[in-house]
Design a protein around this motif. Structure first.
Motif, PDB file in Angstrom:
ATOM      1  N   ASN A 104      37.257  38.148  34.743  1.00 31.75           N
ATOM      2  CA  ASN A 104      38.206  37.525  35.660  1.00 31.75           C
ATOM      3  C   ASN A 104      39.557  37.237  35.014  1.00 31.75           C
ATOM      4  OD1 ASN A 104      36.502  37.382  38.043  1.00 31.75           O
ATOM      5  ND2 ASN A 104      35.318  35.855  36.877  1.00 31.75           N
ATOM      6  N   THR A 122      43.285  38.690  33.333  1.00 36.18           N
ATOM      7  CA  THR A 122      44.330  39.546  33.888  1.00 36.18           C
ATOM      8  C   THR A 122      44.903  40.446  32.810  1.00 36.18           C
ATOM      9  OG1 THR A 122      44.922  37.904  35.560  1.00 36.18           O
ATOM     10  CG2 THR A 122      46.569  39.581  35.056  1.00 36.18           C
ATOM     11  N   SER A 123      45.085  41.730  33.163  1.00 37.27           N
ATOM     12  CA  SER A 123      45.729  42.691  32.276  1.00 37.27           C
ATOM     13  C   SER A 123      46.811  43.413  33.067  1.00 37.27           C
ATOM     14  CB  SER A 123      44.710  43.704  31.736  1.00 37.27           C
ATOM     15  OG  SER A 123      45.323  44.619  30.852  1.00 37.27           O
ATOM     16  N   THR A 124      47.890  43.791  32.390  1.00 36.31           N
ATOM     17  CA  THR A 124      48.956  44.538  33.045  1.00 36.31           C
ATOM     18  C   THR A 124      48.712  46.031  32.874  1.00 36.31           C
ATOM     19  OG1 THR A 124      50.564  42.778  32.664  1.00 36.31           O
ATOM     20  CG2 THR A 124      51.442  44.976  33.125  1.00 36.31           C
ATOM     21  N   ALA A 167      45.582  41.947  40.876  1.00 38.11           N
ATOM     22  CA  ALA A 167      45.483  40.497  40.686  1.00 38.11           C
ATOM     23  C   ALA A 167      46.097  39.737  41.858  1.00 38.11           C
ATOM     24  CB  ALA A 167      46.153  40.097  39.382  1.00 38.11           C
ATOM     25  N   THR A 219      48.273  37.509  41.852  1.00 36.88           N
ATOM     26  CA  THR A 219      49.731  37.600  41.695  1.00 36.88           C
ATOM     27  C   THR A 219      50.004  38.930  41.016  1.00 36.88           C
ATOM     28  OG1 THR A 219      49.907  35.199  41.460  1.00 36.88           O
ATOM     29  CG2 THR A 219      51.791  36.524  40.730  1.00 36.88           C
ATOM     30  N   PRO A 220      50.370  39.968  41.771  1.00 36.35           N
ATOM     31  CA  PRO A 220      50.447  41.320  41.198  1.00 36.35           C
ATOM     32  C   PRO A 220      51.536  41.512  40.146  1.00 36.35           C
ATOM     33  CG  PRO A 220      50.220  41.408  43.580  1.00 36.35           C
ATOM     34  CD  PRO A 220      50.505  39.978  43.233  1.00 36.35           C
ATOM     35  N   ALA A 276      47.948  42.439  46.537  1.00 37.35           N
ATOM     36  CA  ALA A 276      46.942  41.595  45.882  1.00 37.35           C
ATOM     37  C   ALA A 276      45.584  41.738  46.560  1.00 37.35           C
ATOM     38  CB  ALA A 276      47.393  40.140  45.917  1.00 37.35           C
ATOM     39  N   ASP A 335      49.737  43.853  37.620  1.00 31.08           N
ATOM     40  CA  ASP A 335      48.643  43.081  37.033  1.00 31.08           C
ATOM     41  C   ASP A 335      47.345  43.338  37.801  1.00 31.08           C
ATOM     42  OD1 ASP A 335      50.349  42.075  35.193  1.00 31.08           O
ATOM     43  OD2 ASP A 335      50.405  40.032  35.984  1.00 31.08           O
ATOM     44  N   VAL A 336      46.245  43.533  37.030  1.00 21.38           N
ATOM     45  CA  VAL A 336      44.936  43.780  37.626  1.00 21.38           C
ATOM     46  C   VAL A 336      43.915  42.837  36.997  1.00 21.38           C
ATOM     47  CG1 VAL A 336      45.459  46.197  38.116  1.00 21.38           C
ATOM     48  CG2 VAL A 336      44.373  45.587  35.934  1.00 21.38           C
ATOM     49  N   THR A 337      42.751  42.742  37.640  1.00 21.27           N
ATOM     50  CA  THR A 337      41.683  41.881  37.129  1.00 21.27           C
ATOM     51  C   THR A 337      40.334  42.536  37.398  1.00 21.27           C
ATOM     52  OG1 THR A 337      40.769  39.623  37.185  1.00 21.27           O
ATOM     53  CG2 THR A 337      41.473  40.563  39.288  1.00 21.27           C
TER      54      THR A 337
END
Length: 357
Positions: free
Chosen positions: A171, A173-175, A208, A210-211, A226, A249-251
């Protein structure tokens, strides 16, 4: 030439007539294509003599630019007569036995194409034909006797991608960043586009909440909503030899390795889409591992120096310093400190939540 006649400006001539050479031009249409695209090569032969017909008209084009050839469907046409028979894959052409009425012009055409990646020859490819000739004039070895034109073959854009940071925890976040490059150092490209569907194993990766969408691509339209699993770009322009980026940003909720392969990156040339490569990157997601450590030191002043032990005289003042460190991989909260020798502990400022060290 004995035995020939001519008719110029209302005057009839018999016997020694020396006609002007036929002329030859050539054009590519369109003159810019993508790799594997098709252009129609047109040769136009003109008889500049208003009163003399020409026979035995001929030329050769035996020096195709490297990497170009007659298309798999030649679509050859001929208004000159004679023999014009291009075949798929040919890298040379010839016209023989054509005829031109006085003052007339005619054309022969054929569709040509270029190699596709990875063996493609690209850039501005200039082609000069052989000289045109006729029975009455011989060979026109002047500047008007050979056709010359340039076909520009554009390479498709190239794309790579990466995750930062990598790894992350469940859970987290990575860009996800895409880098798109125009390999054509002399020509800009347009209509650059791609689409990327995020992986569904070992679980569903999503954009994510918040993208934080960003791009340096000119005129690009980025779609990244999102909570959905698709990122796309359309309509971008990239300068000659230039590059640009797209970041989102993704999760991912579950530990494991997520392999993400995009769709092809493409561009538009003369209304036709030409495809480049796909891009692949892995994101590692780990199970959270919370951990905390504390260091207790002693000193004779409130500012140190601090030691792990200290010998002092009876009734001398001493000070203690506590250093709390988050040695895990997730923020910690709430943070509390106690010591059996001090109740309560005063003068300490605790960071809460305590970030990863």
């Amino acid at each position: 030439n004995n035995g020939h006649s001519g008719y110029v400006d209302g005057v009839s001539f018999e016997g020694c007539i020396v006609p002007d050479y036929p002329t030859l031009t050539k054009t590519y249409g369109p003159d810019v294509i993508g790799t594997g695209g098709v252009s129609t090569l047109t040769f136009t032969i003109t008889n500049p003599n208003p009163g003399i017909a020409l026979t035995g008209v001929a030329f050769e084009d035996d020096a195709f630019p490297a990497g170009t050839f007659v298309n798999s469907t030649p679509n050859a046409t001929n208004t000159c007569g004679g023999t014009w028979a291009p075949a798929a894959g040919d890298t040379s052409l010839s016209l023989t036995g054509a005829s031109l009425a006085a003052g007339a012009s005619c054309t022969v055409t054929v569709d040509v194409s270029s190699q596709t990646v990875p063996t493609v020859v690209s850039g501005a490819l200039t082609n000069v034909s052989g000289f045109v000739s006729s029975t009455e004039t011989g060979t026109n070895d002047t500047s008007t006797g050979a056709g010359r034109d340039t076909l520009t073959v554009l390479l498709p854009p190239e794309m790579s991608k990466s995750f930062t940071p990598n790894p992350i925890i469940e859970n987290g976040t990575s860009t996800l960043s895409f880098s798109i490059t125009n390999p054509n150092v002399n020509t800009a490209i347009a209509g650059v586009a791609f689409s990327d569907t995020l992986p569904i194993a070992p679980d569903i990766m999503l954009i994510a909440g918040t993208p934080n969408v960003s791009t340096t691509c000119t005129n690009a339209t980025i779609t990244a909503t999102a909570g959905t699993d698709t990122i796309s770009m359309t309509g971008a322009d990239i300068a000659a030899g230039g590059s640009c980026t797209v970041s989102v940003d993704v999760t991912a909720p579950t530990a494991g390795t997520y392999t993400n392969t995009s769709g092809v990156v493409s561009h538009i040339v003369n209304g036709v889409q030409f495809d480049g490569n796909t891009a692949t990157a892995d994101l590692t997601v780990n199970v959270p591992n919370p951990d905390i450590a504390i260091v207790k030191q002693v000193g004779t002043t409130a500012s140190g120096p601090w030691r792990s032990y200290l010998a002092i005289s009876e009734n001398s003042p001493v000070y203690y310093r506590f250093v709390i460190e988050n040695t895990g991989d997730v923020p910690l909260s709430p943070i509390a400190l106690s010591d059996p020798a001090f109740d309560p502990i005063t003068g300490c400022t605790l960071t809460d939540p305590l970030p990863v060290a």
